[in-house]
Design a protein around this motif. Structure first.
Motif, short mmCIF file in Angstrom:
data_model
loop_
_atom_site.label_atom_id
_atom_site.label_comp_id
_atom_site.label_asym_id
_atom_site.label_seq_id
_atom_site.Cartn_x
_atom_site.Cartn_y
_atom_site.Cartn_z
N GLN A 69 0.82 -1.23 0.00
CA GLN A 69 0.00 0.00 0.00
C GLN A 69 0.85 1.27 0.00
O GLN A 69 0.31 2.38 -0.15
N ASP B 20 6.70 -8.08 4.71
CA ASP B 20 6.66 -8.61 3.33
C ASP B 20 6.73 -7.45 2.34
O ASP B 20 6.00 -6.47 2.46
N LEU C 102 -7.32 -8.88 4.21
CA LEU C 102 -8.54 -8.12 4.50
C LEU C 102 -9.39 -7.96 3.24
O LEU C 102 -10.24 -7.07 3.18
N THR D 71 -1.25 -1.39 5.00
CA THR D 71 -1.91 -0.12 5.32
C THR D 71 -0.91 1.02 5.19
O THR D 71 0.29 0.82 5.39
N HIS E 158 -4.61 2.31 11.62
CA HIS E 158 -4.98 0.97 11.15
C HIS E 158 -3.90 -0.05 11.48
O HIS E 158 -4.18 -1.18 11.86
N ASN F 248 -4.49 -3.39 13.58
CA ASN F 248 -4.17 -4.72 13.03
C ASN F 248 -3.25 -5.49 13.99
O ASN F 248 -3.43 -6.69 14.20
N1 LIG Z 1 2.09 -12.42 -3.46
C1 LIG Z 1 1.27 -11.65 -4.14
O1 LIG Z 1 1.01 -11.86 -5.32
C2 LIG Z 1 0.63 -10.49 -3.45
C3 LIG Z 1 -0.46 -9.82 -4.04
C4 LIG Z 1 -1.05 -8.76 -3.34
C5 LIG Z 1 -0.55 -8.40 -2.08
N2 LIG Z 1 0.52 -9.05 -1.54
C6 LIG Z 1 1.04 -8.72 -0.19
O2 LIG Z 1 -0.04 -8.81 0.72
C7 LIG Z 1 -0.11 -7.61 1.49
C8 LIG Z 1 -1.55 -7.36 1.90
O3 LIG Z 1 -2.36 -7.13 0.77
P1 LIG Z 1 -3.03 -5.71 0.50
O4 LIG Z 1 -2.31 -4.67 1.27
O5 LIG Z 1 -3.10 -5.53 -0.95
O6 LIG Z 1 -4.53 -5.96 0.97
P2 LIG Z 1 -5.21 -6.14 2.43
O7 LIG Z 1 -4.19 -6.23 3.49
O8 LIG Z 1 -6.23 -7.22 2.29
O9 LIG Z 1 -6.04 -4.78 2.55
C9 LIG Z 1 -5.40 -3.54 2.51
C10 LIG Z 1 -6.50 -2.49 2.51
O10 LIG Z 1 -7.19 -2.54 3.74
C11 LIG Z 1 -7.17 -1.28 4.38
N3 LIG Z 1 -6.94 -1.52 5.83
C12 LIG Z 1 -5.87 -2.15 6.40
N4 LIG Z 1 -6.04 -2.23 7.73
C13 LIG Z 1 -7.24 -1.66 8.01
C14 LIG Z 1 -7.97 -1.44 9.20
N5 LIG Z 1 -7.51 -1.83 10.38
N6 LIG Z 1 -9.16 -0.80 9.11
C15 LIG Z 1 -9.65 -0.40 7.92
N7 LIG Z 1 -9.01 -0.58 6.75
C16 LIG Z 1 -7.81 -1.21 6.79
C17 LIG Z 1 -6.04 -0.51 3.75
O11 LIG Z 1 -6.34 0.87 3.69
P3 LIG Z 1 -5.54 1.96 4.61
O12 LIG Z 1 -4.23 2.19 3.94
O13 LIG Z 1 -6.46 3.12 4.60
O14 LIG Z 1 -5.40 1.33 5.96
C18 LIG Z 1 -5.98 -1.09 2.34
O15 LIG Z 1 -6.84 -0.41 1.48
C19 LIG Z 1 0.47 -6.56 0.55
O16 LIG Z 1 0.85 -5.40 1.26
C20 LIG Z 1 1.62 -7.32 -0.06
O17 LIG Z 1 2.72 -7.33 0.83
C21 LIG Z 1 1.10 -10.10 -2.20
#
Ligand SMILES: NC(=O)c1ccc[n+]([C@@H]2O[C@H](COP(=O)([O-])OP(=O)(O)OC[C@H]3O[C@@H](n4cnc5c(N)ncnc54)[C@H](OP(=O)(O)O)[C@@H]3O)[C@@H](O)[C@H]2O)c1
Length: 283
Positions: free
Chosen positions: A23, A55, A208, A253, A258, A262
């Motif tokens: 993010q 990560d 999430l 995030t 947040h 978390n």
């Molecule tokens: N291996 C792969 O192919 C792959 C693909 C995608 C992702 N990833 C990894 O997985 C990690 C997680 O995935 P992700 O960041 O895309 O999605 P996620 O963790 O499912 O969701 C992130 C989203 O949730 C919001 N959020 C987080 N904590 C929150 C809370 N406590 N309350 C409300 N909203 C919250 C964030 O917004 P705010 O910024 O406003 O908090 C952001 O928009 C990535 O950072 C990356 O390291 C790996």
């Protein structure tokens, strides 16, 4: 009782609730953050917390996420933080990702991860995707060579099937698999079960559901959140932590409040009835 920590080796024991950097860069995971100082401040808050599993990937930005990690590490003086990074995705623009697994490219990107993170060796190097145009032996082989050279400690995979995981294990030890998985997206249950059996870390991406699980206003997730005086996002993370001791969630995030919420999710204990009710959400 769920375990709070996961052991990669006797020197790398981490708290299971980690952090993902995706993010932090600009929109579409492309270019710099709108406010780079804020991105570094989020990373500093991660380092100041008890999160010790981070990560990241060269393709986040590309490189901007790693550079924010490196900037925050410059002033960090605490205990070791395990950094897991990835190679194998090239970028053409916002939201565009193309897999490239040619060994010479993977080698270059491991070197560039070391540079962009400011590290001498990488604790966990994950192959972001298997490139179907290149043999698995060649892709894993170059990572195993770099492990022998001391540049990589452990090797992991991302978005693979059980069969691909087994094929890779026949080439070299694999310590982790990172697949999309969360309360409402459990397509890869078989991979999780295999990882659990093998004692391999399962790192669910989109824990999430990219924030969808944080904004659930109705239904069982919110009801259970209210019982625990918690937020839905925290309950979704608590469910993952209780699902299996090999799960290491890495919520992303760019918001320090947040991040703190978390991290606090690791203290929530769901009752068996709550756990079962939540488990049925994906039915
Ligand atoms: N291996 C792969 O192919 C792959 C693909 C995608 C992702 N990833 C990894 O997985 C990690 C997680 O995935 P992700 O960041 O895309 O999605 P996620 O963790 O499912 O969701 C992130 C989203 O949730 C919001 N959020 C987080 N904590 C929150 C809370 N406590 N309350 C409300 N909203 C919250 C964030 O917004 P705010 O910024 O406003 O908090 C952001 O928009 C990535 O950072 C990356 O390291 C790996």
């Amino acid at each position: 009782m769920t375990a709070k920590t996961f052991q990669f080796d006797p020197e790398l024991v981490v708290n299971r609730l980690g952090y993902g950097t995706m993010q932090l860069p600009g929109k579409g995971v492309w270019g710099p953050a709108e406010n780079p100082e804020e991105a570094v401040a989020v990373m500093q808050a991660v380092l100041a917390s008890d999160v010790n599993f981070i990560d990241t990937a060269d393709s986040y930005g590309p490189f901007f996420a790693n550079l924010y990690v490196k900037e925050a590490l410059k002033t960090y003086r605490g205990p070791h933080k395990m950094i897991a990074t990835k190679v194998g995705f090239t970028r053409q623009g916002p939201g565009e990702w193309t897999v490239v697994g040619r060994p010479e490219y993977l080698r270059q990107q491991v070197e560039l991860n070391l540079w962009s993170l400011g590290l001498e060796s990488i604790d966990l190097l994950q192959l972001h995707r298997i490139d179907p145009a290149v043999s698995l032996e060649a892709q894993i082989g170059v990572l195993a060579d770099m492990q022998q050279e001391g540049k990589i400690k452990h090797i992991g995979l991302s978005q693979v099937s059980v069969s691909e995981l087994k094929q890779a294990q026949a080439i070299t030890p694999i310590v982790s698999v990172q697949n999309r998985y969360n309360l409402i997206d459990r397509h890869d249950e078989a991979v999780l079960n295999y990882a659990d059996e093998q004692g391999i870390a399962f790192i669910p991406w989109f824990p999430l559901a990219t924030g969808k699980l944080a904004t659930d206003e109705n239904g069982i997730l919110m009801q259970i959140a209210k019982t625990h005086q918690a937020q839905p996002a925290q309950i979704a993370l608590a469910w993952l932590l209780q699902r299996s001791d090999v799960i290491l969630p890495i919520p992303g995030t760019r918001n320090i409040a947040h991040l703190k919420a978390n991290i606090a999710a690791q203290e929530i204990v769901l009752t068996p009835a709550e756990f079962d009710q939540l488990s049925r959400l994906a039915d």
